[in-house]
Design a protein around this motif. Structure first.
Motif, short mmCIF file in Angstrom:
data_model
loop_
_atom_site.label_atom_id
_atom_site.label_comp_id
_atom_site.label_asym_id
_atom_site.label_seq_id
_atom_site.Cartn_x
_atom_site.Cartn_y
_atom_site.Cartn_z
N SER B 314 0.81 -1.24 0.22
CA SER B 314 0.07 -0.03 -0.08
C SER B 314 0.88 1.29 -0.12
O SER B 314 1.91 1.33 0.88
N GLY B 315 0.73 2.02 -0.94
CA GLY B 315 1.52 3.50 -0.93
C GLY B 315 1.09 4.26 0.30
O GLY B 315 2.07 4.75 0.89
N ALA B 317 0.46 3.22 3.28
CA ALA B 317 1.16 2.63 4.27
C ALA B 317 2.84 3.14 4.20
O ALA B 317 3.27 3.22 5.04
N PRO B 354 10.09 4.47 -0.83
CA PRO B 354 9.40 3.23 -0.42
C PRO B 354 8.85 2.54 -1.69
O PRO B 354 8.25 3.38 -2.76
N VAL B 390 5.58 -4.32 4.30
CA VAL B 390 4.13 -4.11 4.52
C VAL B 390 3.38 -5.37 3.80
O VAL B 390 3.41 -5.47 2.31
N TYR B 392 -0.09 -7.28 2.70
CA TYR B 392 -1.80 -7.44 2.88
C TYR B 392 -2.03 -8.96 2.65
O TYR B 392 -1.63 -9.81 1.77
N TRP B 420 5.07 -5.94 8.74
CA TRP B 420 3.70 -5.49 9.23
C TRP B 420 2.73 -6.06 8.21
O TRP B 420 2.53 -5.91 7.27
N TYR B 422 -1.42 -6.67 7.46
CA TYR B 422 -2.65 -6.13 7.49
C TYR B 422 -3.93 -6.88 6.82
O TYR B 422 -3.52 -7.54 5.83
N GLY B 423 -5.12 -6.63 6.83
CA GLY B 423 -6.07 -7.53 6.10
C GLY B 423 -7.50 -7.31 7.09
O GLY B 423 -7.44 -6.42 7.98
#
Lengths: 477, 477
Positions: B314-315, B317, B354, B390, B392, B420, B422-423
């Motif tokens: 994710s940009g 993030a 990033p 990061v 997903y 990290w 996420y979801g």
């Protein structure tokens, strides 16, 4: 002020009918994914899939083009390849569609050709009046009517209804990336701004200010394009409802990263900080705060000050909480003589802030009763504006019963409280948190975010007080 | 240096035999709870319950007094009422018991009478040489031999074996209060210091320095009683192993709260801060960091610098991560021309730090292959010392497969990485985290703690470098 946001933006969240443009190939087509989500979330309006290559999907007739649809279409959700998007939007405008969500990526954020196509979208809007959200967005969610424009699999089919509106400028803050059902946030609506070729944060401030279902707005912003307008709209907003803003790219390196990510200028952080302060917006610093601070406003009445009481099952946790409270800008309350005396009656060791329940609860015959007495004594103290409570959830903890104890202890207490639950199993912590949250007792997964939520609420309360005073002064002069 | 910590302290963690003094009433007696935990965790040594009121518990003969036990007793765990404790300790010393864990509360932390009893314990130690942990402690855990001296129900029966030692001065940081199994921390030993009437943080520094199973020590301290000794011991420790210290009570209010909680002087925070710096200790600021920073040391090799690469699904993030990295003291790496060229070959949009994988992965035929290529390109860049990733986790994510992709991408890469995840479902996030953690790819539940872990590791690496240089200088002069 912008021209009245009017029906077109309201339609974005409350359409009676939607046309969906995309691929309806089972399991893999994004149009198919969107229909499945609408179905799972129980959207009650009419849904018209549009694609010349399909005849039927999920029991719905697929129309070859929008002109073939009988009757009014309020909202279009467009997930076609980029070159097709402009002509679809033109057809939608011709059909009288009021608003379009353009999910398709590869516009201004990607390259020159994308930027050209995006300018074309703006021209169509100028000419026809159709309002556009996106491109490069997953669009909106309305927790009340089951509207969802996300074409990706969500993994849950229900969002708790409430007053929090979340508005972001990144897909990571949308429902396909967040455990919204597990967390139980009480939500009114959600909106991903995407590339903001038309609708932007200013429109959303106007919309959510007017929206009766929204009590608090949490915004994630990577940039603000119309600074003056934003500050004016935010200032109007904060006179009525709290506005939480997560604006990252605070460091220079962050600003550069943001610029290349959203093709937007993140700008000097000091200017943003000052502007947000002027507007009365409540700035937060982490994703966690973006998600978890708003529920303090939704679930609890506004505090009247910043004096905090701390009640903890663990003395060690109480000490850490005092540090976090002071850092967040809260003041450790001095209990009133009456409270001290009530606490002393239970046990002399309890009569100080933070209250350490640990040594008193473990040998007690009825620990729940003591807990309830202590909480009521502390929370009803007039020297105290808010409270942080730390609860231990043991393996055999009767979760329902504990939640009921807290509910009774908080009855008629109109002060903000934040709860941190700790224990040995993540599943039990999640269950206890859900039970408390569902009783409007907001829980947090760490001390710092809990205290930040209380401090942010106190900040807004102070801001409202100052605003009321300056309003009175203006009236007098 | 204190007298050699010797066998008595080693016995605390590695006894061949334990005597347990307490109530063995089924389900409610604390002695019973302790025996159950020893059984659940699979302690292999001999266990002797002692209490004149019982004949048998869990198939074990209960001895009326310790003198009735045939053969050697290494360790005593005492959970009797306070007035009985001193005579039990005397009997233990007479029997030749080397160390005693006194779980019983209500000593110096409670009142004058408790303080008097605690002084008596110190006299017994002085006279007999028995070493005492506590009182007011849940004692120790040894993940290798199944030793546990906690008398409360834990809710799990297994701790992942590894190199992290946790040592705290509050029950909240002990196993009965933390989801250690769910989190999968790789642990060597744990110790709750309690009231520190005898054994304290200095002894533990000596012990864990010598302990081959421990690679990193995370300490929670409310006070330090022998400042000079502590700094000396910590300085010896940090020459060999990283020492993480969570010393709260940083604010004045926090110090007052700590004083009333542990009957100890929390002291001026600036003095602590300076002393910890001198000693090369790595200070952290939250419980989350106390728990999650050490695994970066245990799972990954030391970094050679502080230049970070960020790879994100994710940009949005990625931008937040840049901010958090800079705040934590890391520097955003400039990719080498070779890396830029490798990334451009995959997609021109990837060639910056990033790295935003989002727009490239979703339309890709084989997203896993791209992910692996990108990670290898970035991680092997010599301009980069560590990385934040990061990920997903979608509803249909093949969790095993994803973990394997990461494992392959990291093969032979000896740099620290933090992940990290996420979801949309907490259960899937927990599962993915467990899979990665078990492959020595440390995961974090928030961006800030992940970046703090990487920055703390870089700090220790710099410290070790400086120490080596000043060592060389000393040799030369």
């Amino acid at each position: 002020m912008r021209s009245d946001i009017g029906d077109n933006v309201r339609t974005l969240f409350s359409p009676d009918s939607i046309a969906v443009f995309g691929s309806f190939k089972e399991l893999v087509g994004l149009g198919w994914g969107l229909l499945k989500n609408l179905n799972d979330f129980g959207f009650k309006g009419r849904v018209y899939p549009v694609n010349p290559s399909y005849a039927e999907v999920m029991g719905l007739k697929v129309h070859p083009g929008i002109e073939e649809i009988q009757g009014q279409v309020d909202l279009a959700v467009i997930i076609t390849p980029p070159p097709a998007v402009t002509s679809v939007v033109r057809q939608c405008a011709a059909k009288g569609v009021k608003a379009a969500v353009i999910v398709t990526e590869n516009f201004a954020e990607a390259d020159q050709e994308g930027a050209r196509l995006q300018r074309e979208l703006v021209e169509i809007r100028d000419r026809t009046g159709i309002r556009i959200l996106g491109p490069n967005t997953v669009g909106v969610i309305n927790a009340r009517n089951g509207l969802i424009t996300i074409p990706y699999l969500i993994g849950y089919d229900h969002i708790r209804q409430g007053g929090i509106a979340y508005c972001s400028q990144s897909g990571i803050a949308a429902a396909q990336c967040q455990p919204l059902q597990d967390r139980g946030y009480p939500i009114s609506k959600m909106c991903d701004l995407g590339n903001k070729c038309d609708l932007d944060e200013v429109d959303m401030l106007e919309y959510f200010l007017a929206d009766r279902e929204t009590t608090v707005l949490s915004m994630h912003l990577e940039d603000v394009r119309h600074g003056r307008e934003f500050v004016d709209a935010a200032r109007r907003f904060t006179a009525a409802k709290p506005l939480i803003v997560f604006k990252p790219a605070r460091t220079e390196a962050g600003a550069r990263a943001s610029a290349s990510h959203t093709a937007s200028l993140a700008g000097n952080d000091r200017i943003y900080d000052e502007a947000l302060k002027q507007a009365g917006a409540l700035r937060v610093d982490t994703w966690q705060e973006f998600w978890d601070v708003p529920k303090m406003f939704e679930m609890r009445p506004l505090s009247r000050g910043n004096r905090i009481g701390i009640v903890s099952h663990s003395g060690g946790a109480g000490v850490v909480a005092v540090d976090a409270a002071v850092r967040a800008g809260l003041e450790i309350a001095e209990f009133s003589p009456e409270t001290i005396s009530k606490l002393k009656d239970i046990s002399p060791r309890l009569a100080r802030n933070p209250v350490d329940l640990g040594p008193v609860l473990s040998p007690a015959a009825d620990p729940f009763q003591i807990q309830e007495q202590v909480l009521r004594a502390v929370l009803s103290d007039p020297n105290l504006d808010c409270a942080f409570i730390v609860i231990y959830v043991g393996v055999l903890a009767p979760i329902q019963l504990v939640a009921e104890v807290f509910e009774r202890a908080m009855k008629d207490i109109s002060k903000p409280v934040a709860i941190w639950v700790y224990g040995t199993r993540l599943s039990l912590l999640a269950e206890m948190s859900r039970e408390l949250d569902s009783r409007c007792l907001p829980t947090y997964t760490d001390t710092e975010t809990a205290l930040k939520a209380l401090a942010t609420q106190a900040r807004y309360s102070r801001y409202m007080g100052q605003r009321a005073v300056s309003g009175l002064k203006r009236e007098k002069t």
